[in-house]
Design an enzyme around this catalytic site. Sequence first.
Site, mmCIF file in Angstrom:
data_model
loop_
_atom_site.group_PDB
_atom_site.id
_atom_site.type_symbol
_atom_site.label_atom_id
_atom_site.label_comp_id
_atom_site.label_asym_id
_atom_site.label_seq_id
_atom_site.Cartn_x
_atom_site.Cartn_y
_atom_site.Cartn_z
ATOM 1 N N PHE A 57 0.804 -1.219 0.000
ATOM 2 C CA PHE A 57 0.000 0.000 0.000
ATOM 3 C C PHE A 57 0.844 1.280 0.000
ATOM 4 C CE2 PHE A 57 0.305 -1.481 4.461
ATOM 5 C CZ PHE A 57 0.880 -0.369 5.073
ATOM 6 N N ARG A 85 -2.759 8.698 20.670
ATOM 7 C CA ARG A 85 -3.081 7.484 19.897
ATOM 8 C C ARG A 85 -4.439 6.935 20.316
ATOM 9 N NH1 ARG A 85 -0.321 5.553 15.352
ATOM 10 N NH2 ARG A 85 -0.729 3.429 16.033
ATOM 11 N N THR A 91 -6.338 1.816 13.803
ATOM 12 C CA THR A 91 -6.126 2.015 12.369
ATOM 13 C C THR A 91 -7.278 1.439 11.542
ATOM 14 O OG1 THR A 91 -3.757 1.789 12.787
ATOM 15 C CG2 THR A 91 -4.473 1.649 10.490
ATOM 16 N N ARG A 102 -11.167 8.602 14.835
ATOM 17 C CA ARG A 102 -11.493 7.712 13.709
ATOM 18 C C ARG A 102 -12.821 7.000 13.925
ATOM 19 N NH1 ARG A 102 -5.381 5.225 13.102
ATOM 20 N NH2 ARG A 102 -4.466 6.968 11.928
ATOM 21 N N ASN A 112 -7.743 7.793 6.841
ATOM 22 C CA ASN A 112 -8.088 7.723 8.264
ATOM 23 C C ASN A 112 -7.853 9.015 9.054
ATOM 24 O OD1 ASN A 112 -5.376 7.547 8.583
ATOM 25 N ND2 ASN A 112 -5.348 5.382 9.123
ATOM 26 N N HIS A 115 -2.871 11.396 11.639
ATOM 27 C CA HIS A 115 -1.710 10.601 12.037
ATOM 28 C C HIS A 115 -1.252 11.006 13.428
ATOM 29 C CE1 HIS A 115 2.291 8.863 12.147
ATOM 30 N NE2 HIS A 115 2.690 10.032 12.597
ATOM 31 N N GLU A 126 9.809 12.084 14.004
ATOM 32 C CA GLU A 126 8.814 12.768 13.175
ATOM 33 C C GLU A 126 8.788 14.268 13.456
ATOM 34 O OE1 GLU A 126 6.012 8.774 12.771
ATOM 35 O OE2 GLU A 126 5.231 10.478 13.891
HETATM 36 P P1 ABT Z 1 -0.658 6.527 10.721
HETATM 37 O O1 ABT Z 1 -0.993 7.400 11.862
HETATM 38 O O2 ABT Z 1 -0.966 7.147 9.400
HETATM 39 O O3 ABT Z 1 0.766 6.029 10.801
HETATM 40 O O4 ABT Z 1 -1.629 5.290 10.869
HETATM 41 P P2 ABT Z 1 -1.520 4.146 11.956
HETATM 42 O O5 ABT Z 1 -0.279 4.270 12.744
HETATM 43 O O6 ABT Z 1 -2.803 4.070 12.685
HETATM 44 O O7 ABT Z 1 -1.432 2.857 11.037
HETATM 45 P P3 ABT Z 1 -0.223 2.339 10.194
HETATM 46 B B1 ABT Z 1 -0.112 0.788 10.301
HETATM 47 O O8 ABT Z 1 1.048 3.031 10.590
HETATM 48 O O9 ABT Z 1 -0.630 2.705 8.740
HETATM 49 C C1 ABT Z 1 0.016 3.736 8.025
HETATM 50 C C2 ABT Z 1 -0.861 4.175 6.887
HETATM 51 O O10 ABT Z 1 -1.009 3.130 5.974
HETATM 52 C C3 ABT Z 1 -2.368 2.899 5.715
HETATM 53 N N1 ABT Z 1 -2.581 1.462 5.590
HETATM 54 C C4 ABT Z 1 -2.104 0.643 6.551
HETATM 55 C C5 ABT Z 1 -3.267 0.980 4.506
HETATM 56 O O11 ABT Z 1 -3.684 1.746 3.625
HETATM 57 N N2 ABT Z 1 -3.467 -0.362 4.407
HETATM 58 C C6 ABT Z 1 -3.032 -1.234 5.355
HETATM 59 O O12 ABT Z 1 -3.230 -2.450 5.227
HETATM 60 C C7 ABT Z 1 -2.305 -0.718 6.496
HETATM 61 C C8 ABT Z 1 -1.783 -1.626 7.581
HETATM 62 C C9 ABT Z 1 -3.131 3.470 6.855
HETATM 63 C C10 ABT Z 1 -2.257 4.574 7.318
HETATM 64 N N3 ABT Z 1 -2.586 5.838 6.662
HETATM 65 N N4 ABT Z 1 -3.328 6.369 6.073
HETATM 66 N N5 ABT Z 1 -3.874 7.193 5.509
HETATM 67 MG MG MG Z 2 1.630 4.609 12.003
#
Ligand code: ABT
Ligand code: MG
Length: 148
Positions: A57, A85, A91, A102, A112, A115, A126
């Site tokens: 992704f 968080r 997520t 969210r 979503n 961040h 960051e």
């Molecule tokens: P961030 O705060 O954006 O880092 O999101 P979070 O930490 O809750 O979730 P993570 B796992 O870090 O995801 C980063 C971004 O990638 C997207 N994502 C994630 C997907 O699109 N598909 C997936 O299967 C996963 C695991 C979601 C997060 N961002 N956006 N937009």
């Molecule tokens: Mg993240």
Amino acid sequence: MERTFLAIKPDGVQRGLVGEIIRRFETKGFTLVGLKFLQPTKELAESHYAVHKERPFFPGLVEFITSGPIVAMVWEGDGVIASARKMIGATKPLESEPGTIRGDLGINVGRNIIHGSDAPETAQNEIALWFKSEELVSWQPQMTPWLH
Ligand code: ABT
Ligand code: MG
């Protein structure tokens, strides 16, 4: 005092959720110490999400994050990294509880809204990636002490 990096993503800005989101952290009692509005470059987005660079992704994620302006912020307060968080929520949209940003405002994992840094080390990295040290303001709100 602990600090975290939060960013309202392009979908949050497009949907007019900036005020609502900032309000939640203000009323919780955290202190805003850095704030800017910008459309991230591809380089900045790729650095920010470097941990995901091998994931399928990743290209779509970078395209999304660079697709429009975002609100980049640094917030300060006791336990702000974990607390933010929690306030942001899980997520996966179906796992984000009502009451979280969210959980209340979103339904899409790839869109979503916001961040938040997930640990002290990522918060430090960051903050340094998105802000110069002179862009952060150290100040103490003159608040009634029972809020803190
Ligand atoms: P961030 O705060 O954006 O880092 O999101 P979070 O930490 O809750 O979730 P993570 B796992 O870090 O995801 C980063 C971004 O990638 C997207 N994502 C994630 C997907 O699109 N598909 C997936 O299967 C996963 C695991 C979601 C997060 N961002 N956006 N937009
Ligand atoms: Mg993240």
